[in-house]
Motif scaffolding. Structure first.
Motif, PDB file in Angstrom:
ATOM      1  N   MET A   1      50.837  59.384  53.144  1.00  0.00           N
ATOM      2  CA  MET A   1      49.854  58.305  53.293  1.00  0.00           C
ATOM      3  C   MET A   1      49.773  57.522  51.988  1.00  0.00           C
ATOM      4  SD  MET A   1      45.798  58.541  54.236  1.00  0.00           S
ATOM      5  CE  MET A   1      44.785  57.076  54.341  1.00  0.00           C
ATOM      6  N   LYS A   2      50.007  56.228  52.059  1.00  0.00           N
ATOM      7  CA  LYS A   2      49.915  55.382  50.882  1.00  0.00           C
ATOM      8  C   LYS A   2      48.612  54.584  50.920  1.00  0.00           C
ATOM      9  CE  LYS A   2      54.913  54.937  50.241  1.00  0.00           C
ATOM     10  NZ  LYS A   2      56.087  54.021  50.153  1.00  0.00           N
ATOM     11  N   ILE A   3      47.944  54.506  49.792  1.00  0.00           N
ATOM     12  CA  ILE A   3      46.692  53.768  49.701  1.00  0.00           C
ATOM     13  C   ILE A   3      46.718  52.839  48.495  1.00  0.00           C
ATOM     14  CG2 ILE A   3      45.401  55.678  50.737  1.00  0.00           C
ATOM     15  CD1 ILE A   3      44.224  56.070  47.809  1.00  0.00           C
ATOM     16  N   SER A   4      45.768  51.916  48.485  1.00  0.00           N
ATOM     17  CA  SER A   4      45.527  51.077  47.312  1.00  0.00           C
ATOM     18  C   SER A   4      44.193  51.477  46.702  1.00  0.00           C
ATOM     19  CB  SER A   4      45.495  49.594  47.705  1.00  0.00           C
ATOM     20  OG  SER A   4      46.715  49.180  48.272  1.00  0.00           O
ATOM     21  N   LYS A   5      44.089  51.345  45.400  1.00  0.00           N
ATOM     22  CA  LYS A   5      42.824  51.619  44.725  1.00  0.00           C
ATOM     23  C   LYS A   5      42.669  50.647  43.570  1.00  0.00           C
ATOM     24  CE  LYS A   5      44.900  55.348  41.963  1.00  0.00           C
ATOM     25  NZ  LYS A   5      44.881  56.807  41.668  1.00  0.00           N
ATOM     26  N   ILE A   6      41.428  50.411  43.186  1.00  0.00           N
ATOM     27  CA  ILE A   6      41.144  49.509  42.072  1.00  0.00           C
ATOM     28  C   ILE A   6      40.560  50.325  40.934  1.00  0.00           C
ATOM     29  CG2 ILE A   6      39.764  47.550  41.286  1.00  0.00           C
ATOM     30  CD1 ILE A   6      40.003  46.406  44.120  1.00  0.00           C
ATOM     31  N   ILE A   7      41.192  50.228  39.768  1.00  0.00           N
ATOM     32  CA  ILE A   7      40.758  50.987  38.600  1.00  0.00           C
ATOM     33  C   ILE A   7      40.230  50.047  37.523  1.00  0.00           C
ATOM     34  CG2 ILE A   7      42.444  52.807  39.085  1.00  0.00           C
ATOM     35  CD1 ILE A   7      44.130  51.689  36.760  1.00  0.00           C
ATOM     36  N   LEU A   8      39.572  50.650  36.543  1.00  0.00           N
ATOM     37  CA  LEU A   8      39.098  49.880  35.389  1.00  0.00           C
ATOM     38  C   LEU A   8      40.275  49.661  34.441  1.00  0.00           C
ATOM     39  CD1 LEU A   8      36.515  48.735  33.927  1.00  0.00           C
ATOM     40  CD2 LEU A   8      36.583  50.844  32.582  1.00  0.00           C
ATOM     41  N   ARG A   9      40.681  48.421  34.302  1.00  0.00           N
ATOM     42  CA  ARG A   9      41.785  48.090  33.387  1.00  0.00           C
ATOM     43  C   ARG A   9      41.285  47.984  31.961  1.00  0.00           C
ATOM     44  NH1 ARG A   9      43.679  43.250  31.339  1.00  0.00           N
ATOM     45  NH2 ARG A   9      45.893  43.254  30.730  1.00  0.00           N
ATOM     46  N   LYS A  10      40.109  47.354  31.806  1.00  0.00           N
ATOM     47  CA  LYS A  10      39.541  47.144  30.481  1.00  0.00           C
ATOM     48  C   LYS A  10      38.021  47.270  30.563  1.00  0.00           C
ATOM     49  CE  LYS A  10      39.472  43.807  26.657  1.00  0.00           C
ATOM     50  NZ  LYS A  10      39.859  42.442  26.221  1.00  0.00           N
ATOM     51  N   GLN A  11      37.459  47.966  29.593  1.00  0.00           N
ATOM     52  CA  GLN A  11      36.008  48.177  29.586  1.00  0.00           C
ATOM     53  C   GLN A  11      35.268  46.843  29.555  1.00  0.00           C
ATOM     54  OE1 GLN A  11      32.929  49.761  30.374  1.00  0.00           O
ATOM     55  NE2 GLN A  11      34.221  51.458  29.692  1.00  0.00           N
ATOM     56  N   PHE A  12      34.193  46.739  30.324  1.00  0.00           N
ATOM     57  CA  PHE A  12      33.419  45.507  30.390  1.00  0.00           C
ATOM     58  C   PHE A  12      32.829  45.182  29.021  1.00  0.00           C
ATOM     59  CE2 PHE A  12      32.332  47.245  34.831  1.00  0.00           C
ATOM     60  CZ  PHE A  12      33.523  46.759  35.362  1.00  0.00           C
ATOM     61  N   ASP A  13      32.941  43.927  28.653  1.00  0.00           N
ATOM     62  CA  ASP A  13      32.330  43.430  27.416  1.00  0.00           C
ATOM     63  C   ASP A  13      31.244  42.462  27.842  1.00  0.00           C
ATOM     64  OD1 ASP A  13      31.669  42.676  24.873  1.00  0.00           O
ATOM     65  OD2 ASP A  13      33.447  41.454  24.542  1.00  0.00           O
ATOM     66  N   GLY A  14      30.039  42.981  28.027  1.00  0.00           N
ATOM     67  CA  GLY A  14      28.977  42.166  28.606  1.00  0.00           C
ATOM     68  C   GLY A  14      29.198  42.014  30.097  1.00  0.00           C
ATOM     69  N   PHE A  15      29.340  40.771  30.558  1.00  0.00           N
ATOM     70  CA  PHE A  15      29.490  40.521  31.987  1.00  0.00           C
ATOM     71  C   PHE A  15      30.920  40.844  32.438  1.00  0.00           C
ATOM     72  CE2 PHE A  15      28.624  38.486  35.982  1.00  0.00           C
ATOM     73  CZ  PHE A  15      27.238  38.547  36.073  1.00  0.00           C
ATOM     74  N   PRO A  16      31.123  41.572  33.560  1.00  0.00           N
ATOM     75  CA  PRO A  16      32.478  41.895  34.030  1.00  0.00           C
ATOM     76  C   PRO A  16      33.294  40.649  34.355  1.00  0.00           C
ATOM     77  CG  PRO A  16      30.834  43.239  35.154  1.00  0.00           C
ATOM     78  CD  PRO A  16      30.081  42.183  34.407  1.00  0.00           C
ATOM     79  N   LYS A  17      34.614  40.765  34.176  1.00  0.00           N
ATOM     80  CA  LYS A  17      35.561  39.709  34.519  1.00  0.00           C
ATOM     81  C   LYS A  17      36.600  40.298  35.475  1.00  0.00           C
ATOM     82  CE  LYS A  17      36.762  39.191  30.234  1.00  0.00           C
ATOM     83  NZ  LYS A  17      35.831  40.165  29.634  1.00  0.00           N
ATOM     84  N   GLU A  18      37.216  39.450  36.272  1.00  0.00           N
ATOM     85  CA  GLU A  18      38.225  39.943  37.215  1.00  0.00           C
ATOM     86  C   GLU A  18      39.387  40.603  36.495  1.00  0.00           C
ATOM     87  OE1 GLU A  18      39.317  37.830  40.780  1.00  0.00           O
ATOM     88  OE2 GLU A  18      37.675  36.392  40.493  1.00  0.00           O
ATOM     89  N   SER A  19      39.687  40.152  35.287  1.00  0.00           N
ATOM     90  CA  SER A  19      40.787  40.735  34.522  1.00  0.00           C
ATOM     91  C   SER A  19      40.482  42.149  34.034  1.00  0.00           C
ATOM     92  CB  SER A  19      41.134  39.843  33.325  1.00  0.00           C
ATOM     93  OG  SER A  19      39.997  39.676  32.480  1.00  0.00           O
TER      94      SER A  19
END
Length: 331
Positions: A1-19
């Motif tokens: 079974m293959k799935i997709s997941k979203i991980i934290l790429r970079k710690q939030f600096d104040g307000f979160p960004k899509e990057s």
């Protein structure tokens, strides 16, 4: 079974960004051990508490936490057969493998949702959001018929349900919102009145919508806003501290001196959270919520986006106050 997941790429600096987020793939294999099952995500909830917990996330590793309405697709677990509808703590994943235990396992079974609500209510009224609202209003504030309940962030996921429950329990319910559109919305779902905190001060707004003062305060905002509300409360008022939207993205949260107001007005303030305080009452509250929904007294109001990849933008929009009601992503 293959799935997709979203991980934290970079710690939030104040307000979160899509990057700050990254979508990655994972192959779970096709085999199940005893008591394991595969599941697919139907709806994923977007919640402010994700932002609170962010400092504990590891860059490049942590799957964004949270809960989802899931359907069992293959099972070696007699408790959760194929087709079971569950609320799981799987976070931002399109599916997964589980034995049902632990924080990422099964939180609630939801095979018996009322027929007169959308299935998405499984991550709204009938999951963390509804349980939080009901516990805060009924079990913490303990309202008496005729009292005035003020709900901050009243157009949000928890706020709109807290207001509806306040009305069911016989309160006069007023709120605050960040736009005139949201004021119209909360009035349409039963609030007696509301004010726009961006165009009217808390002091003046509450004087207008609650001229006889506030007896009960369901606090979703905290900060300077909450401090101002306390000054407008009646003696022996009660406060349920549910959230602190005003400071989630602050790098250095500010201190607020409220002791003098609490002392002078004999106020009672209590914080609570879904993980530590509510579990003993899960089933009891669920049955109440079901009954009210079946009677047409409690309704699911939601902002739904479609597509797993849109979770980050939907989450950021929710933190910006763009949502009305519960924020959900449909897969």
């Amino acid at each position: 079974m293959k799935i997709s997941k979203i991980i934290l790429r970079k710690q939030f600096d104040g307000f979160p960004k899509e990057s700050d987020f990254e979508l990655v793939e994972e192959d779970l294999g096709d085999d199940l051990e005893d008591d394991e099952f595969f599941f697919e995500a139907l709806y994923i909830s977007c919640d402010p508490y994700i932002r609170i917990l962010a400092p504990s996330y590891k860059e490049g590793e942590t799957v964004i936490p949270g809960y989802q309405l899931s359907r069992v697709t293959k099972s070696n677990n007699s408790k959760y057969p194929v087709g079971s509808i569950l609320v799981t703590g799987a976070g931002w994943r399109t599916g997964g493998k589980s034995n049902g235990v632990g924080p990422e396992g099964v939180w609630y079974e939801r095979n018996d949702l009322p027929k007169n609500v959308p299935q998405s209510a499984g991550v709204g009224i009938f999951a963390m959001t509804g349980l939080t609202a009901c516990y805060g209003v009924e079990y913490v504030l303990k309202p008496k018929k005729g009292e005035t309940l003020f709900v901050s962030a009243s157009a949000g996921a928890v706020g709109n349900i807290a207001g509806q429950i306040g009305k069911i329990l016989g309160c006069r319910v007023v709120g605050s919102c960040g736009s005139d559109e949201k004021i119209k919305y909360v009035k349409s779902i039963g609030f007696d009145d509301a004010f726009n905190y961006k165009t009217e001060s808390v002091k003046e707004g509450l004087k207008r919508v609650a001229p006889e003062g506030v007896d009960l305060y369901f606090d979703n905002v905290g900060g300077d806003f909450a401090s101002a509300v306390l000054k407008q409360m009646n003696r022996k008022g009660r406060i349920a501290v549910c959230g602190m939207l005003s400071s989630y993205n602050e790098k250095e949260p500010r201190a607020h001196v409220i002791q003098q107001t609490m002392f002078m007005k004999s106020l009672l303030m209590q914080g609570f959270n879904i993980f530590a305080d509510i579990p003993p009452y899960n089933e009891e509250i669920y049955q109440k919520l079901k009954k009210w929904a079946e009677e047409g007294k409690l309704k699911q109001y939601e902002s739904i986006s479609e597509g797993f990849k849109n979770l980050p933008s939907t989450f950021i929009g929710m933190l910006c106050g763009k949502n009305l009601g519960k924020t959900i992503v449909k897969l």
